[in-house]
Design a protein around this motif. Structure first.
Motif, mmCIF file in Angstrom:
data_model
loop_
_atom_site.group_PDB
_atom_site.id
_atom_site.type_symbol
_atom_site.label_atom_id
_atom_site.label_comp_id
_atom_site.label_asym_id
_atom_site.label_seq_id
_atom_site.Cartn_x
_atom_site.Cartn_y
_atom_site.Cartn_z
ATOM 1 N N THR A 75 0.886 -1.109 -0.010
ATOM 2 C CA THR A 75 -0.174 -0.044 0.130
ATOM 3 C C THR A 75 0.872 1.180 0.037
ATOM 4 N N TYR A 76 1.905 1.211 0.806
ATOM 5 C CA TYR A 76 2.523 2.555 0.904
ATOM 6 C C TYR A 76 4.201 2.104 0.894
ATOM 7 N N VAL A 77 4.830 2.628 -0.280
ATOM 8 C CA VAL A 77 6.245 2.186 -0.698
ATOM 9 C C VAL A 77 6.883 3.637 -0.415
ATOM 10 N N LEU A 78 8.055 3.640 -0.047
ATOM 11 C CA LEU A 78 8.975 4.572 -0.107
ATOM 12 C C LEU A 78 9.709 4.573 -1.224
ATOM 13 N N ARG A 79 10.177 5.846 -1.708
ATOM 14 C CA ARG A 79 11.066 6.049 -2.708
ATOM 15 C C ARG A 79 12.439 5.161 -2.706
ATOM 16 N N LEU A 80 12.962 5.198 -1.333
ATOM 17 C CA LEU A 80 14.142 4.313 -1.089
ATOM 18 C C LEU A 80 13.876 2.704 -1.190
ATOM 19 N N ILE A 112 13.613 1.988 -5.050
ATOM 20 C CA ILE A 112 15.230 1.975 -5.592
ATOM 21 C C ILE A 112 15.930 0.701 -5.207
ATOM 22 N N MET A 113 15.478 0.249 -3.919
ATOM 23 C CA MET A 113 16.296 -0.936 -3.430
ATOM 24 C C MET A 113 15.534 -2.248 -4.078
ATOM 25 N N ASN A 114 14.315 -1.948 -4.334
ATOM 26 C CA ASN A 114 13.762 -3.280 -5.083
ATOM 27 C C ASN A 114 14.179 -3.268 -6.425
ATOM 28 N N SER A 115 14.344 -2.344 -7.114
ATOM 29 C CA SER A 115 14.516 -2.158 -8.543
ATOM 30 C C SER A 115 16.010 -3.029 -8.428
#
Length: 47
Positions: free
Chosen positions: A10-15, A18-21
């Protein structure tokens, strides 16, 4: 699990995005190396 954190949470931080990418990139490159390694070893047997 990484795709859940990236797409379905539901809520994903930008960090986190980036880390999941980066994690998905390394998982994809690992899969590519898993496919290419047996092909490289089988071509060495013919020489």
């Amino acid at each position: 699990m990484a795709s859940y954190y990236l797409l379905l949470q539901t809520y994903v931080l930008r960090l986190e995005a980036i880390m999941n990418s980066i994690l998905l990139f390394f998982c994809g490159s690992e899969l590519l190396l898993e496919v290419l390694t047996p092909a490289a070893f089988s071509s060495m047997d013919r020489i």
